[in-house]
Write an enzyme that holds these catalytic residues in place. Structure first.
Site, PDB file in Angstrom:
ATOM      1  N   HIS A   1       1.368 -11.921   1.437  1.00 55.09           N
ATOM      2  CA  HIS A   1       0.302 -11.225   0.715  1.00 55.09           C
ATOM      3  C   HIS A   1      -0.172 -12.017  -0.504  1.00 55.09           C
ATOM      4  CE1 HIS A   1      -1.183  -6.827  -0.092  1.00 55.09           C
ATOM      5  NE2 HIS A   1      -2.134  -7.708  -0.235  1.00 55.09           N
TER       6      HIS A   1
ATOM      7  N   TYR B   1       0.833  -1.195   0.000  1.00 56.34           N
ATOM      8  CA  TYR B   1       0.000   0.000   0.000  1.00 56.34           C
ATOM      9  C   TYR B   1       0.874   1.253   0.000  1.00 56.34           C
ATOM     10  CZ  TYR B   1      -3.409  -3.484   1.657  1.00 56.34           C
ATOM     11  OH  TYR B   1      -4.194  -4.603   1.802  1.00 56.34           O
TER      12      TYR B   1
ATOM     13  N   PRO C   1     -15.409  -6.342   2.871  1.00 55.97           N
ATOM     14  CA  PRO C   1     -16.515  -7.166   3.339  1.00 55.97           C
ATOM     15  C   PRO C   1     -17.902  -6.608   3.034  1.00 55.97           C
ATOM     16  CG  PRO C   1     -15.601  -5.943   5.171  1.00 55.97           C
ATOM     17  CD  PRO C   1     -14.701  -5.692   3.995  1.00 55.97           C
TER      18      PRO C   1
ATOM     19  N   GLY D   1     -18.685  -5.412   0.135  1.00 58.37           N
ATOM     20  CA  GLY D   1     -18.948  -5.710  -1.261  1.00 58.37           C
ATOM     21  C   GLY D   1     -19.249  -4.460  -2.056  1.00 58.37           C
TER      22      GLY D   1
END
Length: 297
Positions: free
Chosen positions: A123, A56, A202, A204
């Site tokens: 990752h 990131y 989570p 969506g």
């Protein structure tokens, strides 16, 4: 804030975490103050399971998170990830050889400005390197006191079994939501081994759900499902995103596995909205409605 027990070790974390990726991917003058405000609010509300990664912002996000938790480190379960190299053209490759594992961890620790990483994820699995080698090198980090627990991201059931045979895996992080359920092929293995599941994204796709990324209309059943989700939100006096989170929290009972979602946000009010989803208990009929056909593979 409720607590949850992750992995064979029954490591206690907050029942919902905070994905920190969006707090900083490119350097902006306001990044640190904004991140510190949201993370401080999260800790005050009991959300202590924080997620970042080397990928990131090429480490910039880790530096932001590390600065934000300085002075409150003992309150935090700090999670980060390694194993993805981003190239100048935006493409990326995975790397998981033992030497790179050691090199990466030292860099993660330096950017976070901590002595130990609570949960350290691979990752992405490097297809050129046996997963046993990657996890074996990660286990050495545990023995050296640099890492407390090990995790994997986006692995298959077979890869999880092979890794877990080398060293206990505490959590698998993958995308899981009403609209993305491919991980459900791996969840039974997680339940069998006692490995926790940490879903990213989570909530969506909650906006413009009638159109996909190409501008084409989504299948009729997807649009109908989205309309039904809105109806359930009104029934529970909640937002569609809160219903999606509530559904995911209740996967723990359905699959007999610990589930700790990490919704990301850059705003304290959105954080409060996500926390409130923990209090929503969907009845069996509504859970059945949500177990319909909208998910991607």
């Amino acid at each position: 804030m409720r607590r949850a027990a992750l992995g064979p070790e029954q490591w206690e974390v907050s029942a919902q975490g905070l994905g920190c990726m969006r707090m900083g991917l490119a350097r902006k003058p306001t990044d640190f103050a904004d991140a510190a405000d949201v993370i401080g609010h999260a800790l005050d509300r009991g959300v202590t399971f924080l997620d970042t990664a080397q990928m990131y912002g090429d480490g910039y996000n880790e530096s932001l998170v590390g600065r934000a938790v300085r002075g409150r480190r003992d309150e935090v379960q700090l999670c980060t990830k390694f194993g993805v190299i981003v190239h100048p053209d935006g493409t990326w490759t995975a790397r998981g050889d033992a030497a790179f594992v050691r090199q990466s961890c030292d860099a993660n620790l330096e950017r976070l400005d901590v002595d130990v990483i609570d949960l350290y994820y691979l990752h992405r699995r490097d297809p050129r390197v046996p997963i046993e080698e990657s996890v074996g090198a990660m286990a050495d980090l545990v023995a050296a006191g640099k890492v407390r627990y090990l995790g994997l991201s986006e692995v298959t059931g077979d890869e999880l079994r092979a890794a877990h045979a080398v060293h206990p895996i505490t959590a698998v992080q993958s995308q899981w939501s009403l609209f993305s359920r491919g991980i459900e092929k791996v969840v039974p293995v997680c339940a069998e081994l006692g490995v926790g599941v940490v879903p990213f994204a989570p909530r969506g796709t909650m906006k413009r759900v009638a159109v996909d990324g190409t501008g084409a209309q989504l299948p009729t059943e997807r649009a109908a499902f989205s309309a039904g989700l809105g109806s359930l939100a009104r029934k529970y006096d909640a937002t569609p995103g809160q219903i999606a989170l509530a559904w995911l929290h209740q996967r723990a009972r359905v699959w007999n596995v610990t589930v700790v979602p990490i919704p990301g946000t850059t705003r304290a009010d959105h954080l409060d909205e996500n926390i409130a989803a923990l209090d929503i208990v969907l009845d069996d009929d509504d859970l059945s409605r949500l177990d319909g056909p909208p998910a991607s593979a």
